[in-house]
Design a protein around this motif. Structure first.
Motif, short mmCIF file in Angstrom:
data_model
loop_
_atom_site.label_atom_id
_atom_site.label_comp_id
_atom_site.label_asym_id
_atom_site.label_seq_id
_atom_site.Cartn_x
_atom_site.Cartn_y
_atom_site.Cartn_z
N GLY A 182 0.80 -1.22 0.00
CA GLY A 182 0.00 0.00 0.00
C GLY A 182 0.83 1.27 0.00
N LEU A 183 2.15 1.13 -0.03
CA LEU A 183 3.05 2.29 0.08
C LEU A 183 3.79 2.57 -1.21
CD1 LEU A 183 4.72 1.33 3.48
CD2 LEU A 183 2.62 2.62 3.11
N THR A 184 4.13 3.82 -1.43
CA THR A 184 5.04 4.20 -2.51
C THR A 184 6.05 5.20 -1.97
OG1 THR A 184 3.55 5.98 -3.21
CG2 THR A 184 3.34 3.89 -4.37
N ASP A 185 7.24 5.20 -2.58
CA ASP A 185 8.23 6.20 -2.20
C ASP A 185 8.03 7.45 -3.06
OD1 ASP A 185 9.38 5.60 -4.67
OD2 ASP A 185 11.04 4.46 -3.81
N ASP A 186 8.86 8.47 -2.82
CA ASP A 186 8.71 9.73 -3.56
C ASP A 186 8.95 9.57 -5.06
OD1 ASP A 186 8.02 11.02 -1.24
OD2 ASP A 186 9.99 11.93 -0.91
N ALA A 187 9.66 8.52 -5.46
CA ALA A 187 9.90 8.27 -6.89
C ALA A 187 8.76 7.48 -7.53
CB ALA A 187 11.22 7.52 -7.08
N GLY A 188 7.76 7.07 -6.72
CA GLY A 188 6.62 6.33 -7.25
C GLY A 188 6.77 4.83 -7.22
N ASN A 189 7.86 4.32 -6.61
CA ASN A 189 8.06 2.87 -6.52
C ASN A 189 7.17 2.28 -5.43
OD1 ASN A 189 10.30 2.82 -8.41
ND2 ASN A 189 11.41 3.92 -6.80
N ALA A 190 6.45 1.23 -5.79
CA ALA A 190 5.54 0.58 -4.83
C ALA A 190 6.31 -0.39 -3.94
CB ALA A 190 4.45 -0.17 -5.58
N GLY A 191 5.87 -0.50 -2.70
CA GLY A 191 6.44 -1.49 -1.79
C GLY A 191 5.97 -2.88 -2.18
N VAL A 192 6.67 -3.89 -1.66
CA VAL A 192 6.35 -5.29 -1.96
C VAL A 192 6.28 -6.07 -0.66
CG1 VAL A 192 7.13 -7.39 -3.12
CG2 VAL A 192 7.51 -5.15 -4.19
N GLY A 193 5.23 -6.89 -0.48
CA GLY A 193 5.15 -7.80 0.66
C GLY A 193 4.79 -7.11 1.95
N ASN A 194 5.28 -7.69 3.04
CA ASN A 194 5.00 -7.21 4.39
C ASN A 194 6.29 -7.09 5.19
OD1 ASN A 194 2.02 -7.28 4.41
ND2 ASN A 194 2.31 -9.47 4.11
N ALA A 195 6.27 -6.24 6.18
CA ALA A 195 7.33 -6.18 7.19
C ALA A 195 6.67 -6.49 8.51
CB ALA A 195 7.97 -4.80 7.22
N SER A 196 7.34 -7.27 9.36
CA SER A 196 6.72 -7.70 10.61
C SER A 196 7.69 -7.53 11.77
CB SER A 196 6.30 -9.17 10.50
OG SER A 196 5.59 -9.56 11.64
N SER A 197 7.14 -7.19 12.92
CA SER A 197 7.95 -7.09 14.13
C SER A 197 8.32 -8.49 14.62
CB SER A 197 7.17 -6.37 15.23
OG SER A 197 6.13 -7.21 15.73
N ALA A 198 9.27 -8.54 15.50
CA ALA A 198 9.55 -9.78 16.22
C ALA A 198 8.40 -10.03 17.18
CB ALA A 198 10.87 -9.65 16.99
N ASN A 199 8.27 -11.28 17.66
CA ASN A 199 7.25 -11.58 18.66
C ASN A 199 7.50 -10.77 19.92
OD1 ASN A 199 5.89 -13.48 17.14
ND2 ASN A 199 7.00 -15.20 17.99
N TYR A 200 6.43 -10.31 20.53
CA TYR A 200 6.52 -9.62 21.81
C TYR A 200 5.42 -10.16 22.72
CZ TYR A 200 2.80 -6.78 19.80
OH TYR A 200 1.63 -6.37 19.21
N THR A 201 5.56 -9.94 24.00
CA THR A 201 4.64 -10.47 24.99
C THR A 201 3.64 -9.40 25.42
OG1 THR A 201 6.27 -12.01 25.82
CG2 THR A 201 4.49 -11.45 27.32
N VAL A 202 2.38 -9.82 25.53
CA VAL A 202 1.35 -9.00 26.16
C VAL A 202 0.82 -9.83 27.33
CG1 VAL A 202 -0.96 -8.01 25.93
CG2 VAL A 202 0.69 -7.76 24.07
N ASN A 203 0.94 -9.30 28.53
CA ASN A 203 0.40 -9.97 29.70
C ASN A 203 -0.32 -8.92 30.53
OD1 ASN A 203 -0.33 -11.44 31.90
ND2 ASN A 203 1.69 -12.23 32.36
N THR A 204 -1.61 -8.79 30.29
CA THR A 204 -2.41 -7.79 30.99
C THR A 204 -3.45 -8.44 31.90
OG1 THR A 204 -3.87 -7.68 29.07
CG2 THR A 204 -2.12 -6.03 29.21
N ARG A 205 -3.29 -9.73 32.14
CA ARG A 205 -4.20 -10.39 33.08
C ARG A 205 -3.85 -9.96 34.49
NH1 ARG A 205 -4.27 -16.64 31.55
NH2 ARG A 205 -2.83 -16.51 33.26
N PRO A 206 -4.85 -9.90 35.38
CA PRO A 206 -4.55 -9.58 36.78
C PRO A 206 -3.58 -10.60 37.36
CG PRO A 206 -6.91 -9.55 36.37
CD PRO A 206 -6.26 -10.11 35.13
N ALA A 207 -2.79 -10.16 38.32
CA ALA A 207 -1.83 -11.06 38.95
C ALA A 207 -2.55 -12.25 39.56
CB ALA A 207 -1.03 -10.33 40.01
N ASP A 208 -2.06 -13.43 39.31
CA ASP A 208 -2.64 -14.66 39.85
C ASP A 208 -1.81 -15.04 41.07
OD1 ASP A 208 -3.75 -17.10 40.40
OD2 ASP A 208 -3.40 -17.95 38.42
#
Length: 108
Positions: free
Chosen positions: A50-76
């Motif tokens: 969905g992206l283009t640079d200033d020269a009009g070149n379209a992006g290809v594929g996806n970029a993804s973050s590394a896995n990260y942790t979400v722990n928002t459960r109340p303390a057990d």
């Protein structure tokens, strides 16, 4: 580049408003995790097609973050409890019954 280009399917949270540096090469936003989640396999991705640079070149594929942790459960702070029931509580010689053990939370 807009928030529509960011993929939060596996993020377990939401992303605030994106802002860029003067060169539009670094973008930042505030991530807010979803409540009551405990997951170590979260990622945030960008759909580069969905992206283009200033020269009009379209992006290809996806970029993804590394896995990260979400722990928002109340303390057990307490251990599991169990309720044990028998389908038949008056057994005689040769009879069997089903025993059901139900825990108040997942156990291993």
């Amino acid at each position: 580049f807009t928030s529509d280009d960011v993929v939060l399917t596996d993020a377990n949270g939401t992303l605030g408003t994106l802002t860029s540096n003067a060169n539009r090469t670094v973008w930042t936003a505030t991530f807010t995790p979803t409540a009551n989640v405990n997951d170590t396999t979260n990622t945030i991705s960008v759909n580069l097609t969905g992206l283009t640079d200033d020269a009009g070149n379209a992006g290809v594929g996806n970029a993804s973050s590394a896995n990260y942790t979400v722990n928002t459960r109340p303390a057990d702070t307490t251990g599991p409890t169990a309720t044990i029931t028998l389908a038949d509580s008056a057994l005689t010689v040769g009879e069997t019954t089903t025993v059901t053990i139900r825990f108040n939370e997942p156990v291993t």
